[in-house]
Write an enzyme that holds these catalytic residues in place. Structure first.
Site, mmCIF file in Angstrom:
data_model
loop_
_atom_site.group_PDB
_atom_site.id
_atom_site.type_symbol
_atom_site.label_atom_id
_atom_site.label_comp_id
_atom_site.label_asym_id
_atom_site.label_seq_id
_atom_site.Cartn_x
_atom_site.Cartn_y
_atom_site.Cartn_z
ATOM 1 N N LYS A 124 0.821 -1.217 0.000
ATOM 2 C CA LYS A 124 0.000 0.000 0.000
ATOM 3 C C LYS A 124 0.847 1.257 0.000
ATOM 4 O O LYS A 124 0.469 2.260 -0.596
ATOM 5 C CB LYS A 124 -0.947 0.013 1.209
ATOM 6 C CG LYS A 124 -2.170 -0.865 1.031
ATOM 7 C CD LYS A 124 -3.262 -0.403 1.985
ATOM 8 C CE LYS A 124 -4.590 -1.075 1.732
ATOM 9 N NZ LYS A 124 -5.620 -0.586 2.664
ATOM 10 N N LYS A 207 -5.345 -10.328 -6.140
ATOM 11 C CA LYS A 207 -6.520 -10.466 -5.275
ATOM 12 C C LYS A 207 -7.679 -9.613 -5.799
ATOM 13 O O LYS A 207 -7.459 -8.494 -6.252
ATOM 14 C CB LYS A 207 -6.105 -10.027 -3.864
ATOM 15 C CG LYS A 207 -7.175 -10.148 -2.817
ATOM 16 C CD LYS A 207 -6.680 -9.645 -1.464
ATOM 17 C CE LYS A 207 -6.862 -8.146 -1.335
ATOM 18 N NZ LYS A 207 -6.858 -7.668 0.072
ATOM 19 N N LYS A 210 -11.676 -4.201 -3.530
ATOM 20 C CA LYS A 210 -12.550 -3.048 -3.730
ATOM 21 C C LYS A 210 -11.774 -1.827 -4.210
ATOM 22 O O LYS A 210 -12.353 -0.883 -4.701
ATOM 23 C CB LYS A 210 -13.342 -2.741 -2.453
ATOM 24 C CG LYS A 210 -12.520 -2.570 -1.202
ATOM 25 C CD LYS A 210 -13.421 -2.369 0.022
ATOM 26 C CE LYS A 210 -13.096 -3.356 1.101
ATOM 27 N NZ LYS A 210 -13.743 -3.377 2.326
#
Ligand code: AMP
Ligand code: TRP
Length: 348
Positions: A124, A207, A210
């Site tokens: 991230k 993966k 969202k």
């Protein structure tokens, strides 16, 4: 009341805690990896506490109005999927200050090196870690606090959270050792079933998320039947027919993903699905999968939409859940302050 767990930690009552970030709409990955299993645990009669972790969501920028909306939508998804707010505790994290309080104490227990090794942090923060929030770095210690503020013993999650749960165990063990107490349980991750890692429909090595920029990569719990069918029809596959054995799915990430999704949605094992569709072309398998996905997801979507018509009722449910959560967490966190050496003299 259930019997204490038969592990070394016999003094802790079995209690399940898990959380989902309201950082976007929920996906089929959240449903199969988390929600569906949360409902199964509730129905097994174990004490279950489920949380929309809004404090985690703001570790990356969230538009305030959207955050509120997504928190309600997440809560609606829990209820629509079968979480009964009378049997499970359902609430949003920021309403129970024990999470942030214990999170701070764990920031002082956890080590920088532990956090720096977290793959989610590395993913991230990317190349520009200097520009990431301090909260994003400390995130796993808040996650440990979420769980341990309830002395929860079991945490159902998808595969991607395994490393964070190992860190939760390390924090519990270090706290217990540092203060020479046996206060926090060493949690058991529950990562089970055919869909602990649902992959992107565009790339079987990534993966389903969202936060993926491509909406085609995921099925959202808000998608209507036509959108679900279209996304599955367009899902990336290879040109081979489905294999005769599960082994034949090795090195075929997209095929494997669709078979896993089918198995998880239908409640069959991967072996059973492979046996049923051995030699079938995707041209015939995909419509079956789409039909199954629509049958399982559309009642949830319809119920979510109905619940979202009454946001005040959702807020009421979250508030009541928060009151019940607070009643469990407050005495635990008060005890932590005491163990650590803080003076607690108000109201005396
Ligand atoms: P998050 O959306 O990151 O807050 O994740 C909430 C829960 O859903 C966690 O237990 C995750 O492990 C699970 N989850 C999220 N994405 C997936 C996925 N693609 N496959 C399986 N589980 C997932
Ligand atoms: N980190 C989890 C995720 O992104 C969400 C989460 C926060 C969580 N606190 C938790 C999951 C406590 C389980 C238990 O998916």
């Amino acid at each position: 009341m259930s019997e204490p767990v038969q592990t070394p930690q016999t003094k802790f009552t079995p209690r399940i805690f898990s959380g989902i970030q309201p950082s976007g709409g929920l996906t089929l990955g959240n449903y199969l990896g988390a929600l569906k299993r949360f409902v199964e645990k509730q129905d097994e009669g174990i004490e279950t506490i489920y949380c929309m972790v809004d404090l985690h969501a703001i570790t990356v920028w969230q538009d305030p109005e959207k955050l509120r909306q997504q928190t309600r939508e997440g809560a609606a998804a829990f209820i629509a999927a079968g979480i009964d707010p009378a049997r499970s505790i359902l609430f949003n994290q920021s309403q129970v200050s024990a999470h942030a309080e214990l999170g701070w104490i764990f920031n002082c227990v956890a080590r920088m090196g532990w956090m720096g090794r977290m793959t989610q942090w590395k993913d991230k923060a990317g190349k520009n870690a200097e520009a990431a929030s301090l909260g994003l770095f400390a995130y796993p210690s808040l996650m440990a606090a979420d769980i341990l503020a309830y002395q929860a013993t079991m945490v159902p999650v998808g595969e991607d959270q395994k490393q964070h749960l190992e860190l939760t165990r390390d924090i519990a063990i270090k706290f217990n050792n540092d203060f020479k107490v046996d206060f926090f349980p060493v949690v058991d991750p529950i990562i089970e079933g055919a869909a602990t890692r649902v992959m992107s429909l565009r790339d079987g090595t990534k993966k389903m998320s969202k936060s993926d920029p491509s909406d085609q990569s995921r099925i959202n719990l808000t998608d209507d039947s036509d959108m679900i069918a279209a996304k599955i029809r367009k899902a990336k596959t290879d040109p081979e027919p489905l294999p005769e054995t599960v082994d034949g799915l090795k090195d075929r990430p997209e095929a494997k993903n669709l078979v896993n999704i089918y198995a998880a949605l239908s409640g069959q094992s991967v072996d059973q699905v492979v046996a049923e569709y051995a030699g079938a072309q995707f041209g015939s398998f995909k419509p079956k999968l789409a039909e199954l996905a629509v049958a399982k997801l559309s009642p949830i979507t319809t119920e979510m939409n109905r619940l979202m018509q009454d946001p005040a009722e959702i807020d009421r449910i979250l508030g009541q859940g928060a009151d019940r959560a607070e009643a469990i967490a407050r005495p635990i966190v008060d005890k932590v302050y005491d163990i650590v050496g803080m003076i607690r003299s108000r109201g005396r």
